[in-house]
Each structure stands twice: as C-alpha cells, then as structure tokens.
Design an enzyme around this catalytic site. Structure first.
Site, PDB file in Angstrom:
ATOM      1  N   ARG A  36       0.837  -1.209   0.000  1.00 57.16           N
ATOM      2  CA  ARG A  36       0.000   0.000   0.000  1.00 57.16           C
ATOM      3  C   ARG A  36       0.867   1.254   0.000  1.00 57.16           C
ATOM      4  O   ARG A  36       1.815   1.370   0.788  1.00 57.16           O
ATOM      5  CB  ARG A  36      -0.898  -0.014   1.243  1.00 57.16           C
ATOM      6  CG  ARG A  36      -1.601   1.304   1.548  1.00 57.16           C
ATOM      7  CD  ARG A  36      -2.322   1.154   2.867  1.00 57.16           C
ATOM      8  NE  ARG A  36      -3.032   2.327   3.293  1.00 57.16           N
ATOM      9  CZ  ARG A  36      -2.760   3.021   4.397  1.00 57.16           C
ATOM     10  NH1 ARG A  36      -1.734   2.661   5.178  1.00 57.16           N
ATOM     11  NH2 ARG A  36      -3.473   4.062   4.750  1.00 57.16           N
ATOM     12  N   LYS A 223     -12.861   2.895   1.731  1.00 57.06           N
ATOM     13  CA  LYS A 223     -12.439   2.919   3.138  1.00 57.06           C
ATOM     14  C   LYS A 223     -13.610   3.446   3.968  1.00 57.06           C
ATOM     15  O   LYS A 223     -14.075   4.564   3.757  1.00 57.06           O
ATOM     16  CB  LYS A 223     -11.214   3.815   3.311  1.00 57.06           C
ATOM     17  CG  LYS A 223      -9.957   3.202   2.715  1.00 57.06           C
ATOM     18  CD  LYS A 223      -8.814   4.189   2.738  1.00 57.06           C
ATOM     19  CE  LYS A 223      -8.287   4.466   4.124  1.00 57.06           C
ATOM     20  NZ  LYS A 223      -7.235   5.517   4.086  1.00 57.06           N
ATOM     21  N   THR A 281      -5.313  -1.315  10.452  1.00 58.45           N
ATOM     22  CA  THR A 281      -4.823  -0.365  11.459  1.00 58.45           C
ATOM     23  C   THR A 281      -4.741  -0.898  12.899  1.00 58.45           C
ATOM     24  O   THR A 281      -5.680  -1.494  13.397  1.00 58.45           O
ATOM     25  CB  THR A 281      -5.654   0.954  11.436  1.00 58.45           C
ATOM     26  OG1 THR A 281      -5.751   1.385  10.072  1.00 58.45           O
ATOM     27  CG2 THR A 281      -5.013   2.050  12.251  1.00 58.45           C
TER      28      THR A 281
END
Ligand code: PEP
Length: 473
Positions: A36, A223, A281
C-alpha cells in the site's frame, strides 16, 4: 498437498522503513501480498519510483505483488504552524476559516482547509484533532472563525487531521490533489485504489469514472472511516470492488467500544455480497518499536482471521516501524495457527442464486468431502472467483489461473486464492495439464493428490461448464 497455503492475505504499507530493495525483498519473500502506498504523505515522484521498485523486486523474487494506492479523499487538515504547540486544558483556541491564524485578544489560532466548518458545527460540539488526541469544545461561532476551549490537551503540530464525529463534511469525494495522484498511479500500474472517507456509493462511482478516463482497470476499495460511510454501507459495498474497515479513523469518528461490532458486521456483509474486505490499522501497533507483539494484539489479529476477513493491513508498523519483516512473520504465524484449527467447512450464507454459483458450491462440497485437495479455476475476468472465495471453503486452496496479468495480481486480495499468471492454449485440456504441472513443480501438490477442476469445455462448438475430478500423475 502443500500444507502451508494461507487463506488470509497480508497488506503492508510502504514507507521509509520498507522502501529499500533489501527490505522489500524480505517482505515479499516473507509472504506479503499487497503493497500500500499511502498518498497522505507522499509525492508523485516517490510513488513512481516505488511502483517501479516493487515491480523490479517482485520479478526478482518471482512473485508479483499488487500495488494499492490509498488516496486521501475529503480530509480536514490544520494549517502549517511554527514548531509544535503544547495545548493546555482550559486554554482558548481559535479555528480560522481563512488566512493564517493571527491571534485575537491573546488567543492563539490555527486555520483549516474547510471554509464551511463554521456552518457544520454548533456550540457544544467537540472537534477532534490528530486522531482524537486533542479535544476542542466549540464555545462560539463567528462567520470567519470558531472559538474553542481545549478539553483534552496535548501537542499540536502542522497539518494535523481533524475529525468532526457524526457530521457530514461537505468536501468533494476526490480533491484535485487526489486526481493528480490517481493519474500517476494509473500510469504506474496500481492494481487497487483505496478511497478514504467514502460517504456514499456516488463517491465510488465518481472514482470509477475517473479511472476509466485514465484508462485504468484498477479495482476500487472503499475505506469506511466515519458514521456517514457506515450509514450507507450496503450501497457502498455494492458499488465498490471491496471495503476496508479503517479502524484508525473509525475509532475517532465513532465511540471506540463500537469498533469490534462494526468490524464483525462489515466483514459479514462483505462476505454476503461476495466482495473482499480488509481489516486495517493498529493490528501490531506495539511492534512499531518492539520485536514482539502484545498478547492483546495477537488476539486482535486472530479475531480478524476467525471472522474470515480477506486481508489484514499493516500501517505504521511497516511504514515507519523498526520491525517490518517481523510484523509480516508475526501475522503469518497467527494465520497459520488459527487457520489450522478451523475445521473444513464453508459458508452457506452468500447469495447463491444462479445455477453457476450453485455449481461453485458443489465443487467446494466435493473438495471438502475428498479432503486434502484444492480447486483449480481458469478465468479471464475473475467474476466467479469472488463468489467462490466468499464461500470461504476452509482447508481448500483455490488455485486460480488467468492470462491477464493485472487480474492475477488483483486476485491476491481474495481469501484463499493463489493466483497464477499463465498462457492459455487453444486446447483447454493442454491448459489444464500445464497448470497441474506448474502446481506440481511449485510443490503445491504431489503425485496421487486429487484436484477439482472448474472449467468450461467445448462440446460440438458449445461451451459447457464442468466440474472435473483429476488425480495428479
Ligand atoms: C485508518 O484510519 O484506519 C486508515 C487506514 O486510514 P489512514 O491510515 O489513511 O488514516
């Protein structure tokens, strides 16, 4: 059969800690599937240079990994300030809509890139700064500034992200800078574009149209980072090619105790819709500085694997962390253990409507009944592969062969899929035999293993879908 296949995929974020060829090579060899590029802090030049480098290292290692560009989307940011300020509880701070903050009556001020912010907030609202580290309560609104009081103090640097929980930010889904980044990404072979702060299906459609204009066949990942995106989740899943549970911002925009349920619900919905999903995350946050994870982090990663997310994503741990390769190794260890104890089963949940989809399920049932076997699929567009993957056939690797290079790397995201980029022969049987040979050479299978083959064959010039049972010779 090779037992070390992995259903859950690993995404890492590129950054100063991982951008050298040596570290990239270690990461790819360790099993990273997708790289990413976070454009929140990147330049076009960096992106071009990195895309080329990742491809070069992939070729050297013999594994082309997919590139994912993460574009910033509609984000409110504070202005540049001199140094770092310490904001004290009880202190007043003005947020200016225009210009660079000059103080009024001894009150310090910052400015933001969102001139409509005065209309968006009301007295008593709390403005969160820098991932919620600093809380500012709105005391009063003026046409060109908002006076706030610091309720949770802390350090304030330049260009910090601002969250307005529950408030729809009236900024365009794609900023001009995002468009510039996407143009470069499209030119440099991005397989995916992840769009931040997707609020509705329209945002995804806008990005898809822009990609078309840029001649890119990249897939679009939505997202989900705020309450607006959550409210429109079903329509967003349908419009996108996949979803990311962006827990960093979600945990600021929503009460943090809701995150586990939001994650579980989003993963379940995506599986139902047959769309890939990424849990992102803070998976191994402590490994930014330490070579081993906390026990709680291991449990968090295991939970995402139990929920059968397609992929887990490392952020700061690999972009700036001290132990990026150990992070990938850690995820791999947890995946290997958790996946090894889940019994062979599959989902009945996904919408199995068409005859073709029922056939995919039959192939899964057959593979799981025989045991120790995988399914081979040949595809040019990859449509049925997502459905097959969403059945989540545990203990059953999905060997997918395609003659489309971009598709082969895009398939790396899907749960359980091992993609192979090969040449298709006119004679379909020859293609299958070559593919079996490849699986044997790479030790995915050994002699006498069974393989289920899903392919169409030509009979009297008609294409017929078939399920075949083949024994490896
Ligand atoms: C997140 O908020 O979890 C996330 C992945 O987004 P970003 O890193 O772009 O803030």
């Amino acid at each position: 059969m090779k037992t070390q296949y992995r259903h859950t995929k690993i995404i890492f974020t590129l950054g100063p800690a991982t951008e050298s060829e040596e570290v990239l090579e270690e990461l790819i060899r360790s099993g990273a599937d997708i790289c990413r590029l976070n454009m929140a802090h990147a330049t076009n030049e960096w992106c071009e240079q990195m895309a080329e480098r990742v491809k070069k290292v992939g070729e050297r290692v013999g594994k082309d990994i997919a590139l994912m560009m993460d574009v910033k989307g509609p984000e409110i940011r504070t202005s540049k300030i001199e140094g770092v300020w310490e904001l004290m509880v009880g202190e007043k701070l003005d947020i200016m809509m225009r210009g660079n903050g000059e103080s009024k009556g001894g009150v310090r001020s910052i400015s933001v890139n969102y001139p409509e912010m005065t209309e968006a907030v009301k007295e008593g609202d709390v403005i969160l700064v820098d991932s919620g580290l600093v809380h500012l309560k709105v005391l009063e609104k003026k046409p060109d500034y908002i006076r706030t009081e610091v309720v949770i103090g802390g350090k304030l640097g330049s260009k910090r992200h601002i969250n307005l929980p529950g408030i729809r930010v009236n900024l365009p889904a794609l900023t001009e800078q995002d468009k510039e980044h996407i143009k470069i990404g499209a030119k440099n072979g991005m397989a995916f574009f992840a769009l931040s702060f997707v609020r509705e299906a329209k945002d995804i459609e806008e990005l898809k149209q822009y990609l078309k204009d840029c001649n890119s066949n990249a897939r679009v990942i939505a997202k989900i980072e705020d309450q607006c995106g959550l409210k429109n989740l079903d329509a967003i899943i349908e419009a996108s090619d996949g979803v990311m549970v962006a827990r960093g911002d979600l945990g600021v925009e929503c009460p943090f105790e809701q995150i586990p349920i939001i994650q579980k619900m989003t993963v379940e919905k995506c599986i139902l819709y047959g769309k890939p999903v990424i849990v992102a995350t803070h998976l191994l946050e402590s490994m930014t500085y330490a070579p081993v994870p906390t026990r709680a982090e291991v449990s968090d990663v295991a939970q995402a694997i139990y929920e059968q997310t397609d992929a887990v994503m490392l952020s700061g741990e690999t972009s700036v962390g001290k132990y990026p390769v150990q992070c990938v190794e850690t995820i791999k260890k947890v995946v290997a253990h958790v996946e090894s104890i889940i019994p062979a089963k599959h989902n009945e949940g996904p919408l199995i409507l068409s005859g073709k989809n029922k056939m995919l399920r039959s192939a899964v049932v057959l593979a799981q009944e025989i045991g120790n076997t995988g399914i081979m699929v040949f595809t040019r567009r990859g449509e049925s592969i997502q459905k097959l993957s969403s059945l989540r056939p545990t203990r059953c690797p999905l060997y997918v062969f395609t003659d489309d290079h971009l598709l082969s790397v895009q398939l790396r995201l899907l749960w359980g899929v091992e993609p192979f980029y090969i040449k298709f022969f006119k004679d379909r049987n020859q293609t299958i035999e070559e593919a079996v040979k490849l699986l044997k050479e790479r030790q995915y299978v050994i002699e006498n293993d069974y393989l289920i083959v899903l392919t169409n064959i030509l009979v009297s010039r008609k294409s017929i879908d078939t399920i075949q049972l083949r024994k490896v010779e």
